[in-house]
Design a protein around this motif. Structure first.
Motif, PDB file in Angstrom:
ATOM      1  N   SER A   1       0.066   9.937  17.722  1.00  0.00           N
ATOM      2  CA  SER A   1       1.101  10.517  18.584  1.00  0.00           C
ATOM      3  C   SER A   1       2.464  10.034  18.127  1.00  0.00           C
ATOM      4  O   SER A   1       2.580   9.053  17.385  1.00  0.00           O
ATOM      5  CB  SER A   1       0.880  10.116  20.049  1.00  0.00           C
ATOM      6  OG  SER A   1       1.136   8.731  20.218  1.00  0.00           O
ATOM      7  N   VAL A   2       3.505  10.711  18.598  1.00  0.00           N
ATOM      8  CA  VAL A   2       4.860  10.317  18.206  1.00  0.00           C
ATOM      9  C   VAL A   2       5.219   8.954  18.795  1.00  0.00           C
ATOM     10  O   VAL A   2       5.944   8.171  18.175  1.00  0.00           O
ATOM     11  CB  VAL A   2       5.888  11.395  18.625  1.00  0.00           C
ATOM     12  CG1 VAL A   2       6.062  11.447  20.138  1.00  0.00           C
ATOM     13  CG2 VAL A   2       7.230  11.149  17.950  1.00  0.00           C
TER      14      VAL A   2
ATOM     15  N   THR B   1       9.956  17.422   9.624  1.00  0.00           N
ATOM     16  CA  THR B   1       8.699  18.165   9.648  1.00  0.00           C
ATOM     17  C   THR B   1       8.456  18.809   8.289  1.00  0.00           C
ATOM     18  O   THR B   1       9.373  19.333   7.660  1.00  0.00           O
ATOM     19  CB  THR B   1       8.747  19.254  10.735  1.00  0.00           C
ATOM     20  OG1 THR B   1       9.890  20.085  10.522  1.00  0.00           O
ATOM     21  CG2 THR B   1       8.835  18.629  12.117  1.00  0.00           C
TER      22      THR B   1
ATOM     23  N   LEU C   1       9.152  10.026   9.925  1.00  0.00           N
ATOM     24  CA  LEU C   1      10.090   9.580  10.955  1.00  0.00           C
ATOM     25  C   LEU C   1      11.146   8.677  10.336  1.00  0.00           C
ATOM     26  O   LEU C   1      10.826   7.779   9.554  1.00  0.00           O
ATOM     27  CB  LEU C   1       9.339   8.816  12.050  1.00  0.00           C
ATOM     28  CG  LEU C   1      10.194   8.236  13.183  1.00  0.00           C
ATOM     29  CD1 LEU C   1      10.844   9.349  14.005  1.00  0.00           C
ATOM     30  CD2 LEU C   1       9.344   7.337  14.081  1.00  0.00           C
TER      31      LEU C   1
ATOM     32  N   LEU D   1      12.882  13.309  12.978  1.00  0.00           N
ATOM     33  CA  LEU D   1      11.537  13.603  12.490  1.00  0.00           C
ATOM     34  C   LEU D   1      11.656  14.750  11.499  1.00  0.00           C
ATOM     35  O   LEU D   1      12.084  15.847  11.859  1.00  0.00           O
ATOM     36  CB  LEU D   1      10.599  13.998  13.629  1.00  0.00           C
ATOM     37  CG  LEU D   1       9.171  14.305  13.155  1.00  0.00           C
ATOM     38  CD1 LEU D   1       8.430  13.013  12.820  1.00  0.00           C
ATOM     39  CD2 LEU D   1       8.400  15.110  14.190  1.00  0.00           C
TER      40      LEU D   1
ATOM     41  N   GLN E   1      11.085  12.597  22.068  1.00  0.00           N
ATOM     42  CA  GLN E   1       9.639  12.385  22.003  1.00  0.00           C
ATOM     43  C   GLN E   1       8.879  13.679  22.285  1.00  0.00           C
ATOM     44  O   GLN E   1       7.879  13.972  21.621  1.00  0.00           O
ATOM     45  CB  GLN E   1       9.222  11.298  22.993  1.00  0.00           C
ATOM     46  CG  GLN E   1       9.635   9.904  22.558  1.00  0.00           C
ATOM     47  CD  GLN E   1       9.236   8.834  23.555  1.00  0.00           C
ATOM     48  OE1 GLN E   1       9.144   9.088  24.753  1.00  0.00           O
ATOM     49  NE2 GLN E   1       9.007   7.630  23.070  1.00  0.00           N
TER      50      GLN E   1
ATOM     51  N   ALA F   1       9.526  16.035  19.219  1.00  0.00           N
ATOM     52  CA  ALA F   1       8.894  15.482  18.021  1.00  0.00           C
ATOM     53  C   ALA F   1       7.375  15.611  18.099  1.00  0.00           C
ATOM     54  O   ALA F   1       6.716  15.854  17.081  1.00  0.00           O
ATOM     55  CB  ALA F   1       9.299  14.022  17.838  1.00  0.00           C
ATOM     56  N   GLN F   2       6.815  15.463  19.302  1.00  0.00           N
ATOM     57  CA  GLN F   2       5.370  15.625  19.442  1.00  0.00           C
ATOM     58  C   GLN F   2       4.955  17.057  19.120  1.00  0.00           C
ATOM     59  O   GLN F   2       3.937  17.288  18.458  1.00  0.00           O
ATOM     60  CB  GLN F   2       4.917  15.258  20.859  1.00  0.00           C
ATOM     61  CG  GLN F   2       3.400  15.258  21.034  1.00  0.00           C
ATOM     62  CD  GLN F   2       2.716  14.262  20.115  1.00  0.00           C
ATOM     63  OE1 GLN F   2       2.992  13.067  20.161  1.00  0.00           O
ATOM     64  NE2 GLN F   2       1.826  14.746  19.250  1.00  0.00           N
TER      65      GLN F   2
ATOM     66  N   HIS G   1      -1.599   6.867  13.645  1.00  0.00           N
ATOM     67  CA  HIS G   1      -0.579   6.960  14.691  1.00  0.00           C
ATOM     68  C   HIS G   1      -0.978   7.870  15.852  1.00  0.00           C
ATOM     69  O   HIS G   1      -0.673   7.582  16.997  1.00  0.00           O
ATOM     70  CB  HIS G   1       0.743   7.437  14.076  1.00  0.00           C
ATOM     71  CG  HIS G   1       1.189   6.598  12.919  1.00  0.00           C
ATOM     72  ND1 HIS G   1       1.417   7.113  11.657  1.00  0.00           N
ATOM     73  CD2 HIS G   1       1.413   5.271  12.828  1.00  0.00           C
ATOM     74  CE1 HIS G   1       1.786   6.143  10.841  1.00  0.00           C
ATOM     75  NE2 HIS G   1       1.790   5.012  11.518  1.00  0.00           N
TER      76      HIS G   1
ATOM     77  N   LEU H   1       4.985  17.288  15.384  1.00  0.00           N
ATOM     78  CA  LEU H   1       3.805  16.649  14.788  1.00  0.00           C
ATOM     79  C   LEU H   1       2.562  17.511  14.975  1.00  0.00           C
ATOM     80  O   LEU H   1       1.742  17.647  14.058  1.00  0.00           O
ATOM     81  CB  LEU H   1       3.574  15.271  15.414  1.00  0.00           C
ATOM     82  CG  LEU H   1       4.516  14.143  15.010  1.00  0.00           C
ATOM     83  CD1 LEU H   1       4.090  12.844  15.685  1.00  0.00           C
ATOM     84  CD2 LEU H   1       4.551  13.962  13.498  1.00  0.00           C
TER      85      LEU H   1
ATOM     86  N   PHE I   1       4.100   9.857   8.837  1.00  0.00           N
ATOM     87  CA  PHE I   1       3.089  10.018   9.879  1.00  0.00           C
ATOM     88  C   PHE I   1       1.695  10.076   9.268  1.00  0.00           C
ATOM     89  O   PHE I   1       1.447  10.815   8.317  1.00  0.00           O
ATOM     90  CB  PHE I   1       3.363  11.303  10.662  1.00  0.00           C
ATOM     91  CG  PHE I   1       2.315  11.641  11.684  1.00  0.00           C
ATOM     92  CD1 PHE I   1       2.092  10.813  12.775  1.00  0.00           C
ATOM     93  CD2 PHE I   1       1.558  12.796  11.562  1.00  0.00           C
ATOM     94  CE1 PHE I   1       1.132  11.121  13.722  1.00  0.00           C
ATOM     95  CE2 PHE I   1       0.594  13.120  12.507  1.00  0.00           C
ATOM     96  CZ  PHE I   1       0.380  12.284  13.591  1.00  0.00           C
TER      97      PHE I   1
END
Length: 200
Positions: free
Chosen positions: A181-182, A134, A80, A132, A61, A64-65, A179, A68, A174
């Motif tokens: 946030s992750v 990117t 995701l 995730l 998390q 991944a954040q 969303h 993002l 995403f």
């Protein structure tokens, strides 16, 4: 001038003090560096799944954040993916916990091989994994499945297990307006999977 009865001062005492002080400072810096290294190691261990050496849920998390955030800053998409091993409980029951652990480690290795360094992968718990992607929008699930199955077939053939490792897969692109946030992205994909509105 040197005169009888007066001590000779050469400045060595002051130089020695400066030298000792520099040594103490250098040793203190080494101590601080070792302490920082230990703390960094502790943070890494807290964010890593010990079995597969992938990021655990917490580590995934966090990374991944960051991914993002970078995608939003660069106006790039992100997608995701969730993975779930098929018949994992049966593998544990028929072949034992050690074999189940080996299956998890094998699948983790397959994910490492299949995805790019810029992608974030992790083990969320039990037999659940996530990635995730990117800079990638919604992808062709069949293409990802084919790539992973190709690598798995090689592993399955080499290891000669009494079973093949299979998996289910789902994805969600995403949307920063939805969303944000992750955590919300993961929750949204989890809801979709449980509602059965997406094909695994």
């Amino acid at each position: 001038m040197i005169t009888p009865g007066n001590p000779v001062t050469t400045g060595l005492g002051a130089a020695t003090k400066v030298f000792d002080s520099a040594l103490q400072q250098r040793e203190r810096l080494r101590d601080l560096a070792r302490e920082a290294e230990r703390e960094l190691m502790a943070v890494q261990m807290a964010s890593m799944d010990e079995l597969t050496l992938l990021s655990n849920r917490h580590g995934f998390q966090a990374l991944a954040q960051l991914g993002l955030d970078a995608c939003q800053e660069l106006d790039k998409p992100a997608t995701l993916l969730f993975f779930d091993l098929d018949q994992f409980k049966r593998i544990n029951e028929l072949y034992g916990r050690t074999e189940g652990d080996d299956a998890l480690k094998t699948f983790a290795d397959v994910l490492r091989i299949a995805f790019r360094e810029s992608d974030v992968i992790g083990r969320l718990g039990s037999d659940e994994f996530a990635a995730l992607l990117t800079g990638s929008g919604a992808v062709e699930i069949s293409a990802i499945r084919a790539r992973l199955e190709e690598i798995l077939d090689e592993r399955n053939g080499t290891l000669h297990r009494g079973y093949d490792i299979g998996f289910s897969i789902a994805q969600l692109e995403f949307d920063p307006d939805i969303h944000r946030s992750v955590e919300r992205l993961m929750a949204a994909l989890d809801d979709i999977c449980h509602q059965g509105t997406i094909e695994f």
